[in-house]
Design an enzyme around this catalytic site. Structure first.
Site, PDB file in Angstrom:
ATOM      1  N   HIS A 141      26.813  -3.301 -13.581  1.00  0.00           N
ATOM      2  CA  HIS A 141      25.417  -2.574 -13.515  1.00  0.00           C
ATOM      3  C   HIS A 141      24.665  -3.411 -14.726  1.00  0.00           C
ATOM      4  O   HIS A 141      24.957  -3.427 -15.826  1.00  0.00           O
ATOM      5  CB  HIS A 141      25.454  -1.221 -13.736  1.00  0.00           C
ATOM      6  CG  HIS A 141      25.442  -0.698 -12.329  1.00  0.00           C
ATOM      7  ND1 HIS A 141      24.334   0.498 -11.948  1.00  0.00           N
ATOM      8  CD2 HIS A 141      26.067  -0.699 -11.024  1.00  0.00           C
ATOM      9  CE1 HIS A 141      24.508   0.526 -10.774  1.00  0.00           C
ATOM     10  NE2 HIS A 141      25.477   0.019 -10.441  1.00  0.00           N
ATOM     11  N   TYR A 149      16.464   7.102 -13.861  1.00  0.00           N
ATOM     12  CA  TYR A 149      16.086   7.998 -14.737  1.00  0.00           C
ATOM     13  C   TYR A 149      14.673   8.402 -14.348  1.00  0.00           C
ATOM     14  O   TYR A 149      13.631   7.607 -14.130  1.00  0.00           O
ATOM     15  CB  TYR A 149      15.672   7.754 -16.210  1.00  0.00           C
ATOM     16  CG  TYR A 149      17.125   7.197 -16.724  1.00  0.00           C
ATOM     17  CD1 TYR A 149      18.113   8.131 -16.986  1.00  0.00           C
ATOM     18  CD2 TYR A 149      17.310   5.900 -17.040  1.00  0.00           C
ATOM     19  CE1 TYR A 149      19.286   7.704 -17.507  1.00  0.00           C
ATOM     20  CE2 TYR A 149      18.708   5.349 -17.520  1.00  0.00           C
ATOM     21  CZ  TYR A 149      19.491   6.211 -17.900  1.00  0.00           C
ATOM     22  OH  TYR A 149      20.775   5.817 -18.304  1.00  0.00           O
ATOM     23  N   PRO A 164      26.044  13.762 -22.664  1.00  0.00           N
ATOM     24  CA  PRO A 164      25.948  12.939 -21.791  1.00  0.00           C
ATOM     25  C   PRO A 164      24.590  12.024 -21.384  1.00  0.00           C
ATOM     26  O   PRO A 164      24.712  11.101 -20.749  1.00  0.00           O
ATOM     27  CB  PRO A 164      26.576  13.600 -20.545  1.00  0.00           C
ATOM     28  CG  PRO A 164      26.181  14.674 -20.357  1.00  0.00           C
ATOM     29  CD  PRO A 164      25.885  15.085 -22.071  1.00  0.00           C
ATOM     30  N   LYS A 200      27.889   7.961 -23.367  1.00  0.00           N
ATOM     31  CA  LYS A 200      28.695   7.249 -24.346  1.00  0.00           C
ATOM     32  C   LYS A 200      30.125   7.860 -24.479  1.00  0.00           C
ATOM     33  O   LYS A 200      31.053   7.340 -25.296  1.00  0.00           O
ATOM     34  CB  LYS A 200      28.107   7.450 -25.761  1.00  0.00           C
ATOM     35  CG  LYS A 200      26.823   6.609 -25.777  1.00  0.00           C
ATOM     36  CD  LYS A 200      26.760   5.183 -25.965  1.00  0.00           C
ATOM     37  CE  LYS A 200      25.491   4.334 -26.143  1.00  0.00           C
ATOM     38  NZ  LYS A 200      25.570   3.127 -25.891  1.00  0.00           N
ATOM     39  N   TYR A 241      21.905   0.942 -25.600  1.00  0.00           N
ATOM     40  CA  TYR A 241      22.441   1.199 -24.500  1.00  0.00           C
ATOM     41  C   TYR A 241      23.623   0.702 -23.820  1.00  0.00           C
ATOM     42  O   TYR A 241      24.773   1.596 -23.414  1.00  0.00           O
ATOM     43  CB  TYR A 241      21.320   1.010 -23.123  1.00  0.00           C
ATOM     44  CG  TYR A 241      21.537   1.697 -22.096  1.00  0.00           C
ATOM     45  CD1 TYR A 241      21.408   3.012 -21.856  1.00  0.00           C
ATOM     46  CD2 TYR A 241      21.302   0.779 -20.967  1.00  0.00           C
ATOM     47  CE1 TYR A 241      21.598   3.570 -20.511  1.00  0.00           C
ATOM     48  CE2 TYR A 241      21.367   1.476 -19.462  1.00  0.00           C
ATOM     49  CZ  TYR A 241      21.383   2.778 -19.331  1.00  0.00           C
ATOM     50  OH  TYR A 241      21.365   3.450 -18.056  1.00  0.00           O
TER      51      TYR A 241
HETATM   52  P1  RFL Z   1      39.093  14.611 -22.127  1.00  0.00           P
HETATM   53  O1  RFL Z   1      38.902  13.785 -21.265  1.00  0.00           O
HETATM   54  O2  RFL Z   1      38.601  16.030 -22.030  1.00  0.00           O
HETATM   55  O3  RFL Z   1      40.761  14.898 -22.113  1.00  0.00           O
HETATM   56  C1  RFL Z   1      41.272  15.817 -23.177  1.00  0.00           C
HETATM   57  C2  RFL Z   1      42.488  16.254 -22.318  1.00  0.00           C
HETATM   58  O4  RFL Z   1      43.036  17.133 -23.137  1.00  0.00           O
HETATM   59  C3  RFL Z   1      43.742  18.203 -22.503  1.00  0.00           C
HETATM   60  N1  RFL Z   1      43.799  19.389 -23.400  1.00  0.00           N
HETATM   61  C4  RFL Z   1      45.106  19.898 -23.624  1.00  0.00           C
HETATM   62  N2  RFL Z   1      46.359  19.501 -23.474  1.00  0.00           N
HETATM   63  C5  RFL Z   1      47.620  20.294 -24.077  1.00  0.00           C
HETATM   64  N3  RFL Z   1      47.143  21.461 -24.843  1.00  0.00           N
HETATM   65  C6  RFL Z   1      46.018  21.984 -25.139  1.00  0.00           C
HETATM   66  N4  RFL Z   1      45.731  22.712 -25.835  1.00  0.00           N
HETATM   67  C7  RFL Z   1      44.866  21.033 -24.570  1.00  0.00           C
HETATM   68  N5  RFL Z   1      43.489  21.068 -24.536  1.00  0.00           N
HETATM   69  C8  RFL Z   1      42.995  20.271 -23.639  1.00  0.00           C
HETATM   70  C9  RFL Z   1      42.787  18.389 -21.254  1.00  0.00           C
HETATM   71  O5  RFL Z   1      43.273  19.027 -20.045  1.00  0.00           O
HETATM   72  C10 RFL Z   1      42.505  17.003 -20.983  1.00  0.00           C
HETATM   73  O6  RFL Z   1      43.256  16.476 -19.961  1.00  0.00           O
HETATM   74  O7  RFL Z   1      38.626  13.974 -23.662  1.00  0.00           O
HETATM   75  P2  RFL Z   1      38.783  12.428 -23.929  1.00  0.00           P
HETATM   76  O8  RFL Z   1      40.101  11.882 -23.669  1.00  0.00           O
HETATM   77  O9  RFL Z   1      38.454  12.447 -25.696  1.00  0.00           O
HETATM   78  O10 RFL Z   1      37.850  11.795 -23.057  1.00  0.00           O
HETATM   79  C11 RFL Z   1      36.361  11.974 -23.305  1.00  0.00           C
HETATM   80  C12 RFL Z   1      35.716  11.893 -21.932  1.00  0.00           C
HETATM   81  O11 RFL Z   1      36.609  12.692 -20.844  1.00  0.00           O
HETATM   82  C13 RFL Z   1      34.170  12.217 -21.885  1.00  0.00           C
HETATM   83  O12 RFL Z   1      33.427  12.123 -23.261  1.00  0.00           O
HETATM   84  C14 RFL Z   1      33.297  11.691 -21.028  1.00  0.00           C
HETATM   85  O13 RFL Z   1      33.616  12.028 -19.749  1.00  0.00           O
HETATM   86  C15 RFL Z   1      31.881  12.054 -21.327  1.00  0.00           C
HETATM   87  N6  RFL Z   1      31.087  11.574 -19.917  1.00  0.00           N
HETATM   88  C16 RFL Z   1      30.825  10.326 -19.899  1.00  0.00           C
HETATM   89  N7  RFL Z   1      31.115   9.368 -20.961  1.00  0.00           N
HETATM   90  C17 RFL Z   1      30.736   7.945 -20.809  1.00  0.00           C
HETATM   91  O14 RFL Z   1      31.117   7.312 -21.344  1.00  0.00           O
HETATM   92  N8  RFL Z   1      29.933   7.523 -19.571  1.00  0.00           N
HETATM   93  C18 RFL Z   1      29.603   8.598 -18.801  1.00  0.00           C
HETATM   94  O15 RFL Z   1      28.902   7.969 -17.594  1.00  0.00           O
HETATM   95  C19 RFL Z   1      29.792   9.918 -18.881  1.00  0.00           C
HETATM   96  N9  RFL Z   1      29.370  10.751 -18.123  1.00  0.00           N
HETATM   97  C20 RFL Z   1      30.499  12.553 -19.134  1.00  0.00           C
HETATM   98  C21 RFL Z   1      29.764  12.317 -18.104  1.00  0.00           C
HETATM   99  C22 RFL Z   1      30.691  13.935 -19.290  1.00  0.00           C
HETATM  100  C23 RFL Z   1      30.262  14.860 -18.476  1.00  0.00           C
HETATM  101  N10 RFL Z   1      30.793  16.185 -18.604  1.00  0.00           N
HETATM  102  C24 RFL Z   1      31.486  17.044 -17.611  1.00  0.00           C
HETATM  103  C25 RFL Z   1      30.549  16.982 -19.921  1.00  0.00           C
HETATM  104  C26 RFL Z   1      29.222  12.951 -17.161  1.00  0.00           C
HETATM  105  C27 RFL Z   1      29.512  14.106 -17.333  1.00  0.00           C
HETATM  106  C28 RFL Z   1      29.125  15.168 -16.190  1.00  0.00           C
END
Ligand code: RFL
Length: 391
Positions: A80, A201, A293, A297, A388
């Site tokens: 993209h 957007y 979000p 990032k 970005y």
């Molecule tokens: P995660 O993905 O939350 O994974 C953490 C893992 O730890 C587990 N866990 C435990 N396990 C054992 N014991 C415990 N006590 C535990 N507590 C938790 C959980 O079950 C889970 O499997 O963290 P990580 O690895 O740091 O990754 C971060 C990303 O997932 C997050 O920043 C992104 O999803 C944010 N985000 C986006 N980021 C982007 O770079 N590009 C995007 O387009 C984007 N879109 C988004 C997003 C986040 C969103 N939400 C839901 C907040 C869109 C949305 C809607």
């Protein structure tokens, strides 16, 4: 090969959490022969099915590719290079692939990335325990609900922003810088092809609306909504009607509608731990800082931090030199703050006041002035593109 999961065995690194941060870290450690174990609270199906991010920055793609983790995104990810802004003053597209450093995004759903990372981790002989909740983290030791303690030379907290690792650091006095953007999004995943060839957007008096491609048949939409809204209040009809209004379909053409697969409410909040670890406990990803979000990032910072932490841990365990760990914080934090600054700027651009008083009129005029600057100033566009796509 990973060590057997027996009580009393000390691992090189105990990783808590199998999200992007924990799985990238685990893969990079195994690549250098460092034994580790991942402890994950959820079951495998839930981990592999969680739809969240989709936009990978060029830096993330480079890291994943360099370490043999990029085959899936090379095959199925889609490049993209443009984004589009709509408002009461019309529409414009920014071809950010031609601006700034000329970098682009690869759109690849987070759950597919997680599946790839997990498959490769297992192929490399990695040890992982699903359904294993860590209750308490101390330096070099974690307590597992209903099970024996697991010990390691180091513990890597990759358990997200509500995890046990962050709580352990906070208990030791690590402070957090925190911001509530005061905005809430209804995040909707729909079974329908993208309606636009770019990220869209839409700025509107009723609130922000966003369109993000995920795959050829799945699209993510965002609708700004009042804080405290229950997703159940948003029927499919209401979602499509509100998207049509805010995305001005009467003027720009209809959206490709489909059934709603998932709807959740996300409060836009950000925070950064002022130091992502100490001694034998180090954090990466959302555990070390949550980013709203608005500029996509979060997953990219998770990959960046996991890669830096892996380097530092490999050095600490391979050469008995913990200098890299000390530098891990000073290395990552400036980049993390750049991402937060841009995300905060995006949030201010996308969310204008929805009321109608004098302050709201002032706020809305500022929002349009920002948008106008982005539409007309090449310098501003270059700056936008660099931030970005960069990390
Ligand atoms: P995660 O993905 O939350 O994974 C953490 C893992 O730890 C587990 N866990 C435990 N396990 C054992 N014991 C415990 N006590 C535990 N507590 C938790 C959980 O079950 C889970 O499997 O963290 P990580 O690895 O740091 O990754 C971060 C990303 O997932 C997050 O920043 C992104 O999803 C944010 N985000 C986006 N980021 C982007 O770079 N590009 C995007 O387009 C984007 N879109 C988004 C997003 C986040 C969103 N939400 C839901 C907040 C869109 C949305 C809607």
């Amino acid at each position: 090969m990973g060590k057997r999961f027996d009580p009393g065995v000390q691992f090189g690194v105990v990783i808590v959490g199998a999200g992007p941060a924990g799985l990238v870290l685990g893969n990079l450690l195994l690549e250098q022969g460092i034994d580790c174990v991942i402890l994950e609270r959820r079951e495998r199906e839930a981990v592999e099915g969680r739809a969240r991010a989709g936009f990978l920055a060029a830096h993330s793609v480079r890291v994943l590719t360099e370490h043999g983790l990029g085959a899936g995104l090379a095959a199925r990810g889609r490049v993209h290079r443009t984004c589009l802004f709509r408002s009461g003053r019309g529409e414009f597209t920014l071809d950010y692939g031609q601006l700034g450093r000329g970098e682009v995004h690869t759109v690849y759903p987070q759950q597919e990335l997680v599946r790839d990372l997990l498959a490769e981790y297992l192929r490399r002989g990695g040890e992982i325990r699903f359904g294993t909740e860590v209750e308490e983290v101390t330096e070099g030791r974690v307590r597992v609900r209903g099970g024996a303690d697991v010990t390691g030379r180091y513990v890597a907290g990759c358990d997200g922003h509500r995890g046990a690792a962050r709580a352990a650091l906070a208990a030791r006095g690590t402070r957090t810088a925190r911001w509530d953007h005061g905005v809430t999004w209804l995040a909707v995943l729909v079974q329908a092809p993208p309606s636009l060839s770019a990220v869209g957007y839409a700025l509107h008096e009723r609130g922000f609306a966003g369109h993000m491609a995920r795959t050829e048949s799945v699209t993510r939409y965002y609708l700004q909504c009042p804080r405290g809204n229950d997703p159940a209040d948003w029927s499919e009809d209401r979602i499509w009607a509100e998207l049509a209004t805010r995305m001005r379909t009467a003027e720009f053409g209809p959206l490709k509608e489909g059934s709603v697969l998932e709807k959740t409410v996300v409060d836009l909040r950000s925070d950064v731990l002022e130091r992502p670890g100490t001694g034998r406990l180090w954090l990466a990803g959302d555990a070390a800082g949550l980013i709203s979000p608005s500029a996509a990032k979060g997953a990219n910072l998770a990959v960046l931090q996991a890669e830096r932490l892996a380097r530092a841990l490999i050095r600490a365990l391979g050469r008995d030199d913990d200098g890299g760990l000390t530098r891990y914080a000073s290395d990552c934090l400036p980049r993390v703050w750049r991402a937060h600054e841009f995300s905060h700027w995006m949030s201010n651009l996308l969310h204008g006041p929805t009321a109608g008083d004098a302050e709201a009129r002032y706020g809305r005029a500022l929002q349009y002035a920002r948008l106008d600057s982005l539409r007309t100033s090449r310098t501003h566009q270059d700056f936008f593109a660099e931030n970005y796509t960069g990390i």
